[in-house]
Design a protein around this motif. Sequence first.
Motif, PDB file in Angstrom:
ATOM      1  N   LEU A   1      44.536  91.555  77.441  1.00  0.00           N
ATOM      2  CA  LEU A   1      44.693  92.820  78.162  1.00  0.00           C
ATOM      3  C   LEU A   1      45.766  92.623  79.218  1.00  0.00           C
ATOM      4  O   LEU A   1      45.695  91.668  80.012  1.00  0.00           O
ATOM      5  CB  LEU A   1      43.370  93.209  78.853  1.00  0.00           C
ATOM      6  CG  LEU A   1      43.462  94.366  79.861  1.00  0.00           C
ATOM      7  CD1 LEU A   1      43.786  95.698  79.175  1.00  0.00           C
ATOM      8  CD2 LEU A   1      42.155  94.487  80.655  1.00  0.00           C
TER       9      LEU A   1
ATOM     10  N   TYR B   1      45.945  82.438  84.594  1.00  0.00           N
ATOM     11  CA  TYR B   1      46.262  82.951  85.930  1.00  0.00           C
ATOM     12  C   TYR B   1      47.277  82.012  86.573  1.00  0.00           C
ATOM     13  O   TYR B   1      47.173  80.793  86.416  1.00  0.00           O
ATOM     14  CB  TYR B   1      44.992  83.068  86.793  1.00  0.00           C
ATOM     15  CG  TYR B   1      44.026  84.133  86.297  1.00  0.00           C
ATOM     16  CD1 TYR B   1      44.420  85.046  85.326  1.00  0.00           C
ATOM     17  CD2 TYR B   1      42.746  84.223  86.800  1.00  0.00           C
ATOM     18  CE1 TYR B   1      43.542  86.026  84.863  1.00  0.00           C
ATOM     19  CE2 TYR B   1      41.866  85.205  86.340  1.00  0.00           C
ATOM     20  CZ  TYR B   1      42.277  86.094  85.369  1.00  0.00           C
ATOM     21  OH  TYR B   1      41.412  87.050  84.918  1.00  0.00           O
TER      22      TYR B   1
ATOM     23  N   SER C   1      41.633  93.658  89.747  1.00  0.00           N
ATOM     24  CA  SER C   1      42.952  93.120  89.464  1.00  0.00           C
ATOM     25  C   SER C   1      43.560  92.638  90.792  1.00  0.00           C
ATOM     26  O   SER C   1      42.901  92.665  91.833  1.00  0.00           O
ATOM     27  CB  SER C   1      43.816  94.162  88.758  1.00  0.00           C
ATOM     28  OG  SER C   1      43.285  95.457  88.880  1.00  0.00           O
TER      29      SER C   1
ATOM     30  N   LEU D   1      47.892  94.701  82.231  1.00  0.00           N
ATOM     31  CA  LEU D   1      48.014  95.914  83.048  1.00  0.00           C
ATOM     32  C   LEU D   1      49.267  95.821  83.904  1.00  0.00           C
ATOM     33  O   LEU D   1      49.458  94.821  84.617  1.00  0.00           O
ATOM     34  CB  LEU D   1      46.786  96.080  83.952  1.00  0.00           C
ATOM     35  CG  LEU D   1      45.434  96.244  83.236  1.00  0.00           C
ATOM     36  CD1 LEU D   1      44.298  96.364  84.253  1.00  0.00           C
ATOM     37  CD2 LEU D   1      45.444  97.443  82.300  1.00  0.00           C
TER      38      LEU D   1
ATOM     39  N   GLY E   1      37.085  96.391  83.835  1.00  0.00           N
ATOM     40  CA  GLY E   1      37.289  97.290  82.689  1.00  0.00           C
ATOM     41  C   GLY E   1      37.290  96.625  81.329  1.00  0.00           C
ATOM     42  O   GLY E   1      37.038  97.291  80.323  1.00  0.00           O
TER      43      GLY E   1
ATOM     44  N   GLN F   1      47.934 103.131  85.589  1.00  0.00           N
ATOM     45  CA  GLN F   1      48.717 101.936  85.270  1.00  0.00           C
ATOM     46  C   GLN F   1      49.171 101.949  83.815  1.00  0.00           C
ATOM     47  O   GLN F   1      48.725 102.770  83.015  1.00  0.00           O
ATOM     48  CB  GLN F   1      47.866 100.679  85.539  1.00  0.00           C
ATOM     49  CG  GLN F   1      46.509 100.691  84.864  1.00  0.00           C
ATOM     50  CD  GLN F   1      45.427  99.958  85.638  1.00  0.00           C
ATOM     51  OE1 GLN F   1      45.715  99.189  86.545  1.00  0.00           O
ATOM     52  NE2 GLN F   1      44.176 100.186  85.286  1.00  0.00           N
TER      53      GLN F   1
ATOM     54  N   ILE G   1      32.298  96.318  90.174  1.00  0.00           N
ATOM     55  CA  ILE G   1      33.441  97.176  90.540  1.00  0.00           C
ATOM     56  C   ILE G   1      34.674  96.638  89.827  1.00  0.00           C
ATOM     57  O   ILE G   1      34.980  95.443  89.933  1.00  0.00           O
ATOM     58  CB  ILE G   1      33.604  97.238  92.063  1.00  0.00           C
ATOM     59  CG1 ILE G   1      32.393  97.988  92.626  1.00  0.00           C
ATOM     60  CG2 ILE G   1      34.929  97.925  92.439  1.00  0.00           C
ATOM     61  CD1 ILE G   1      32.427  98.322  94.064  1.00  0.00           C
TER      62      ILE G   1
ATOM     63  N   PRO H   1      45.963 100.298  92.525  1.00  0.00           N
ATOM     64  CA  PRO H   1      44.627 100.837  92.842  1.00  0.00           C
ATOM     65  C   PRO H   1      43.654  99.791  93.382  1.00  0.00           C
ATOM     66  O   PRO H   1      42.627 100.128  93.967  1.00  0.00           O
ATOM     67  CB  PRO H   1      44.138 101.388  91.492  1.00  0.00           C
ATOM     68  CG  PRO H   1      44.975 100.741  90.446  1.00  0.00           C
ATOM     69  CD  PRO H   1      46.283 100.407  91.090  1.00  0.00           C
ATOM     70  N   ALA H   2      43.972  98.492  93.195  1.00  0.00           N
ATOM     71  CA  ALA H   2      43.037  97.439  93.628  1.00  0.00           C
ATOM     72  C   ALA H   2      43.287  96.987  95.064  1.00  0.00           C
ATOM     73  O   ALA H   2      42.510  96.186  95.604  1.00  0.00           O
ATOM     74  CB  ALA H   2      43.136  96.245  92.685  1.00  0.00           C
TER      75      ALA H   2
ATOM     76  N   ASP I   1      39.681 103.202  85.713  1.00  0.00           N
ATOM     77  CA  ASP I   1      40.553 103.568  84.597  1.00  0.00           C
ATOM     78  C   ASP I   1      39.798 103.548  83.255  1.00  0.00           C
ATOM     79  O   ASP I   1      39.595 102.497  82.650  1.00  0.00           O
ATOM     80  CB  ASP I   1      41.725 102.574  84.560  1.00  0.00           C
ATOM     81  CG  ASP I   1      42.859 103.071  83.684  1.00  0.00           C
ATOM     82  OD1 ASP I   1      42.609 103.944  82.836  1.00  0.00           O
ATOM     83  OD2 ASP I   1      43.982 102.579  83.865  1.00  0.00           O
TER      84      ASP I   1
HETATM   85  N1  SAM Z   1      39.626  89.442  85.542  1.00  0.00           N
HETATM   86  C1  SAM Z   1      40.830  90.122  85.847  1.00  0.00           C
HETATM   87  C2  SAM Z   1      41.672  89.444  86.885  1.00  0.00           C
HETATM   88  O1  SAM Z   1      41.164  88.701  87.733  1.00  0.00           O
HETATM   89  O2  SAM Z   1      42.881  89.680  86.863  1.00  0.00           O
HETATM   90  C3  SAM Z   1      40.615  91.541  86.224  1.00  0.00           C
HETATM   91  C4  SAM Z   1      39.803  92.242  85.213  1.00  0.00           C
HETATM   92  S1  SAM Z   1      39.564  93.909  85.249  1.00  0.00           S
HETATM   93  C5  SAM Z   1      40.621  94.348  83.963  1.00  0.00           C
HETATM   94  C6  SAM Z   1      40.235  94.635  86.702  1.00  0.00           C
HETATM   95  C7  SAM Z   1      40.002  96.133  86.692  1.00  0.00           C
HETATM   96  O3  SAM Z   1      39.929  96.618  88.024  1.00  0.00           O
HETATM   97  C8  SAM Z   1      41.088  96.953  85.990  1.00  0.00           C
HETATM   98  O4  SAM Z   1      40.596  97.459  84.783  1.00  0.00           O
HETATM   99  C9  SAM Z   1      41.414  98.067  87.004  1.00  0.00           C
HETATM  100  O5  SAM Z   1      41.585  99.328  86.400  1.00  0.00           O
HETATM  101  C10 SAM Z   1      40.192  98.014  87.913  1.00  0.00           C
HETATM  102  N2  SAM Z   1      40.415  98.576  89.249  1.00  0.00           N
HETATM  103  C11 SAM Z   1      41.505  98.435  90.035  1.00  0.00           C
HETATM  104  N3  SAM Z   1      41.336  99.110  91.184  1.00  0.00           N
HETATM  105  C12 SAM Z   1      40.106  99.688  91.130  1.00  0.00           C
HETATM  106  C13 SAM Z   1      39.374 100.522  92.013  1.00  0.00           C
HETATM  107  N4  SAM Z   1      39.868 100.887  93.198  1.00  0.00           N
HETATM  108  N5  SAM Z   1      38.131 100.917  91.629  1.00  0.00           N
HETATM  109  C14 SAM Z   1      37.612 100.539  90.435  1.00  0.00           C
HETATM  110  N6  SAM Z   1      38.268  99.768  89.561  1.00  0.00           N
HETATM  111  C15 SAM Z   1      39.508  99.341  89.895  1.00  0.00           C
END
Ligand code: SAM
Length: 286
Positions: A57, A235, A169, A59, A97, A43, A94, A174-175, A120
């Motif tokens: 942050l 949000y 995310s 993304l 980040g 990303q 999980i 990827p989420a 990531d």
């Molecule tokens: N609190 C935030 C929200 O609700 O928008 C999200 C926080 S956190 C930054 C989300 C993280 O999930 C990202 O850093 C992303 O890289 C990670 N992520 C996404 N898909 C993933 C996967 N399949 N496995 C592990 N981490 C993943």
Amino acid sequence: MEQLPKYIQKVNNELWLTEDERDNLKLSYRIKEIVYAGHSPFQHVMILDSYDFGRMLVLDGVVQTTSLDGFIYNEIISHMPLNFHPNPKQVLIIGGGDCGVAREVAKYPGVEKIDMVEIDELVVKVCKEHLQEVSGNLSDPRVHFIYADGVKFAKEHNNEYDVIIVDSSDPIGPAKQLFELSFYQNLYDSLKEDGVMVCQSQSPIFHFDILKQTYKRINSLFPITKLYTAVVPTYPAGLWSFTLGSKKYQTVNTDNFDKDTRYINKEILEKAFYLPEFVKNQLNLE
Ligand code: SAM
């Protein structure tokens, strides 16, 4: 002229980030400074310093957490399952980040191991360096950073964790698979026989379809399913939902809650399960 990331516009010499996830709504933040911008294999990653929310942050152009309001989300997604389970020792995160969830989990001395599976590595690196209001100076030896896909990781573990927190995310990129039934089944199997899991389940205002699907999926696997909410100003639409699945424990126990927090307290932990009428009606809850 220096090229701006595609998510940033220059208007009358001012920098603006515009989130345009929805067809008919654009949310813009005036930016003081682009602290970091770069691509990972997964990303586009930015740390921006904004006027109203401090450092954030971002993304793929979407705000994930900010210095001003990140604590609300990070505290409520973490402390709820950690007080639902009476004695959590092995915790899996999980995603997450920005390290805000790991920082909250590390406040529990009884927790022996915190596995944080983030796809990531770049997100963790830049948040540790440039977003310390959220990440803290996290260097707790109990936290193991595992840079891997959470979907694959969950498939490979069995009967190992007391609490699992899915801090993902939005369900794109990827989420996406972090919202699938097969993923929740693998989380169920990764938990011990009295385990508790929680995931963020999007906005009751804008994404009720995702919320309902998540609730139904978790409810089809776990004997106890609880939805709770909090308001997170950055949000879309503010009100946010979290879905908790528990194999054994029925309710949160706040008798010994003594953590140093800014949002959570005993009352909020107990009352967060009181749902707005439209949410109860649409989920057919009593
Ligand atoms: N609190 C935030 C929200 O609700 O928008 C999200 C926080 S956190 C930054 C989300 C993280 O999930 C990202 O850093 C992303 O890289 C990670 N992520 C996404 N898909 C993933 C996967 N399949 N496995 C592990 N981490 C993943």
